[in-house]
Design an enzyme around this catalytic site. Structure first.
Site, PDB file in Angstrom:
ATOM      1  N   ASN A  52       0.869  -1.175   0.000  1.00  0.00           N
ATOM      2  CA  ASN A  52       0.000   0.000   0.000  1.00  0.00           C
ATOM      3  C   ASN A  52       0.907   1.228   0.000  1.00  0.00           C
ATOM      4  O   ASN A  52       1.452   1.600   1.024  1.00  0.00           O
ATOM      5  CB  ASN A  52      -0.893  -0.037   1.254  1.00  0.00           C
ATOM      6  CG  ASN A  52      -1.785   1.181   1.371  1.00  0.00           C
ATOM      7  OD1 ASN A  52      -1.840   2.011   0.465  1.00  0.00           O
ATOM      8  ND2 ASN A  52      -2.483   1.291   2.490  1.00  0.00           N
ATOM      9  N   LYS A  72       0.153   4.220  -0.320  1.00  0.00           N
ATOM     10  CA  LYS A  72      -0.534   5.401   0.215  1.00  0.00           C
ATOM     11  C   LYS A  72      -0.281   6.606  -0.704  1.00  0.00           C
ATOM     12  O   LYS A  72      -0.166   6.420  -1.908  1.00  0.00           O
ATOM     13  CB  LYS A  72      -0.124   5.655   1.668  1.00  0.00           C
ATOM     14  CG  LYS A  72      -0.329   4.388   2.519  1.00  0.00           C
ATOM     15  CD  LYS A  72      -0.295   4.604   3.980  1.00  0.00           C
ATOM     16  CE  LYS A  72      -0.519   3.282   4.699  1.00  0.00           C
ATOM     17  NZ  LYS A  72      -0.530   3.405   6.127  1.00  0.00           N
ATOM     18  N   HIS A  77      -9.880   0.876   4.551  1.00  0.00           N
ATOM     19  CA  HIS A  77      -8.649   1.160   5.287  1.00  0.00           C
ATOM     20  C   HIS A  77      -8.972   2.142   6.416  1.00  0.00           C
ATOM     21  O   HIS A  77      -9.794   3.047   6.237  1.00  0.00           O
ATOM     22  CB  HIS A  77      -7.594   1.738   4.342  1.00  0.00           C
ATOM     23  CG  HIS A  77      -6.239   1.777   4.977  1.00  0.00           C
ATOM     24  ND1 HIS A  77      -5.890   2.748   5.885  1.00  0.00           N
ATOM     25  CD2 HIS A  77      -5.163   0.948   4.868  1.00  0.00           C
ATOM     26  CE1 HIS A  77      -4.643   2.509   6.301  1.00  0.00           C
ATOM     27  NE2 HIS A  77      -4.181   1.422   5.693  1.00  0.00           N
ATOM     28  N   GLU A  86      -7.462   4.609   7.526  1.00  0.00           N
ATOM     29  CA  GLU A  86      -7.254   6.024   7.193  1.00  0.00           C
ATOM     30  C   GLU A  86      -8.459   6.586   6.439  1.00  0.00           C
ATOM     31  O   GLU A  86      -8.818   7.754   6.603  1.00  0.00           O
ATOM     32  CB  GLU A  86      -5.953   6.185   6.379  1.00  0.00           C
ATOM     33  CG  GLU A  86      -4.732   5.979   7.273  1.00  0.00           C
ATOM     34  CD  GLU A  86      -3.498   5.459   6.570  1.00  0.00           C
ATOM     35  OE1 GLU A  86      -3.421   5.502   5.331  1.00  0.00           O
ATOM     36  OE2 GLU A  86      -2.589   4.991   7.282  1.00  0.00           O
ATOM     37  N   GLU A 124      -5.884  -5.037  10.311  1.00  0.00           N
ATOM     38  CA  GLU A 124      -4.884  -4.003  10.585  1.00  0.00           C
ATOM     39  C   GLU A 124      -5.231  -3.269  11.878  1.00  0.00           C
ATOM     40  O   GLU A 124      -6.034  -2.319  11.861  1.00  0.00           O
ATOM     41  CB  GLU A 124      -4.848  -2.985   9.442  1.00  0.00           C
ATOM     42  CG  GLU A 124      -4.484  -3.575   8.101  1.00  0.00           C
ATOM     43  CD  GLU A 124      -3.881  -2.510   7.171  1.00  0.00           C
ATOM     44  OE1 GLU A 124      -2.771  -2.730   6.708  1.00  0.00           O
ATOM     45  OE2 GLU A 124      -4.520  -1.483   6.949  1.00  0.00           O
ATOM     46  N   GLY A 149       1.844   2.254  10.822  1.00  0.00           N
ATOM     47  CA  GLY A 149       2.800   3.361  10.687  1.00  0.00           C
ATOM     48  C   GLY A 149       3.434   3.790  12.001  1.00  0.00           C
ATOM     49  O   GLY A 149       4.060   4.837  12.076  1.00  0.00           O
ATOM     50  N   SER A 204       2.901  -2.041  10.467  1.00  0.00           N
ATOM     51  CA  SER A 204       4.334  -2.094  10.762  1.00  0.00           C
ATOM     52  C   SER A 204       4.971  -3.457  10.487  1.00  0.00           C
ATOM     53  O   SER A 204       5.917  -3.841  11.183  1.00  0.00           O
ATOM     54  CB  SER A 204       4.598  -1.645  12.205  1.00  0.00           C
ATOM     55  OG  SER A 204       4.185  -0.306  12.365  1.00  0.00           O
TER      56      SER A 204
END
Ligand code: PGA
Length: 255
Positions: free
Chosen positions: A9, A11, A98, A100, A170, A176, A216
Site C-alpha cells: 500500500n 498510500k 482502510h 485512514e 490491521e 505506521g 508495521s
C-alpha cells in the site's frame, strides 16, 4: 489451498519516476529470485495504476490494485474513480475500508458495503480492511469490534460473492507506528475472524479466504507473522516503498 498474498500500500507517496523505478526493481527481483506461490499486489496512487500495470506486463504473480474506489457506478461525481473505470485499466484488486479512509474521509460501514458491491460487480477483488483502535484493544472489546466491521460491510454478500473477498486485519495502533501486533495477537484475531466467517459462510469458504495482517510489518517480523497458521500474508505500508524490504517480506513464507 488459500492464496498467500503480499500487498503493498503505497498510500500518497512517490512521484511518477519513483513509482516506475520501484516497480521495475520489484519485477526484476520477483523474476530473478524465482519467487513462486505468492501473489504480489501493488497498490499505488491512481495516476500510477496504468504505467505500473504497463511495467508489470504479463509477469505472472504480480497484480495491480487501487487504494479506493467510488460507491457509485459512474456519472457526475467530480474527483471520484469508479470500479468500472479501474477494471477497464486492468486493475484487479482494490483496498476498501482502510482505517485512514474510515477516519479521515468518514467512510462508514454502509458506504463500504456499497463500495464492496461495486468492486465485485466489476470483477475487482476487494482487500477489505478491519481493525481496532488502541482504546478498544485496551477495553478488551477488540474481537467484537472487528467481527462487527465484517458483519456490517460484508455479510450481505452471497457465498459466491464472498469467496472473492480478501480480508486484511490491521490494528490501528500498529499502522505506521513501528509497533507491530505480536504474531500471537495476529494469530488470535485471524483465527477469530476465520471462525466468524465460518459461522456465516461455512468451513469450506472460511478455509479458502486469505486473511492478511497489516501494521508495521517489515522484513524483520514478517517470517514470524506469516508462520502463523491463519496469517496468509500482509498489507504493507512503509516497507512497500523500498524494493529490497518489500521483496524480503514476500519471501518470508515457509514454502
Ligand atoms: P504500515 O501500513 O505497514 O506502514 O504500518 C500498513 C497499512 O496501513 O496498510
Amino acid at each position: 489451498m488459500r492464496k498467500k498474498i503480499v500487498a503493498g500500500n503505497w498510500k500518497m507517496n512517490l512521484s511518477f519516476e519513483e513509482g516506475q523505478q520501484l516497480t521495475s526493481e520489484l519485477v526484476n527481483m520477483y523474476r530473478d529470485e524465482a519467487i513462486k506461490d505468492v501473489v504480489v499486489v501493488l497498490n499505488p496512487p491512481f495516476p500510477h495504476l496504468y504505467p505500473v500495470q504497463r511495467l508489470v506486463g504479463d509477469m505472472a504473480g504480480i497484480f495491480v490494485g487501487a487504494q479506493n474506489c467510488s460507491d457509485k457506478e459512474g456519472g457526475a461525481f467530480t474527483g471520484e474513480v469508479s470500479a468500472k473505470i479501474l477494471a477497464s485499466f486492468g486493475v484487479s484488486y482494490v483496498i476498501l475500508g482502510h482505517s485512514e479512509r474510515r477516519e479521515y474521509f468518514k467512510e462508514d460501514q454502509t458506504l463500504l458495503a456499497t463500495k464492496v458491491n461495486q468492486a465485485l460487480a466489476h470483477g475487482l477483488t476487494p482487500i477489505f480492511c478491519c481493525g481496532e483502535s488502541l482504546e478498544i484493544r485496551e477495553s478488551g472489546t477488540h474481537e467484537e469490534k472487528v467481527m462487527e466491521q465484517l458483519t456490517a460491510s460484508l455479510f450481505h454478500l452471497t457465498p459466491e460473492e464472498f469467496s472473492k473477498v480478501v480480508i486484511a486485519y490491521e490494528p490501528i495502533w500498529a499502522i505506521g507506528t513501528g509497533k507491530t501486533a505480536s504474531a500471537e495477537q495476529a494469530q488470535e484475531m485471524h483465527a477469530a475472524l476465520r471462525g466468524h466467517l465460518a459461522s456465516k459462510y461455512g468451513q469450506a469458504i472460511a478455509a479458502q479466504t486469505s486473511i492478511l495482517y497489516g501494521g508495521s510489518a517489515n522484513p524483520g517480523n514478517a517470517k514470524e507473522l506469516f508462520g502463523k497458521p491463519d496469517v496468509d500474508g500482509g498489507l504493507i505500508g512503509g516497507a512497500s516503498l523500498k524494493s529490497r524490504d518489500f521483496i524480503e517480506i514476500v519471501k518470508s513464507f515457509e514454502i
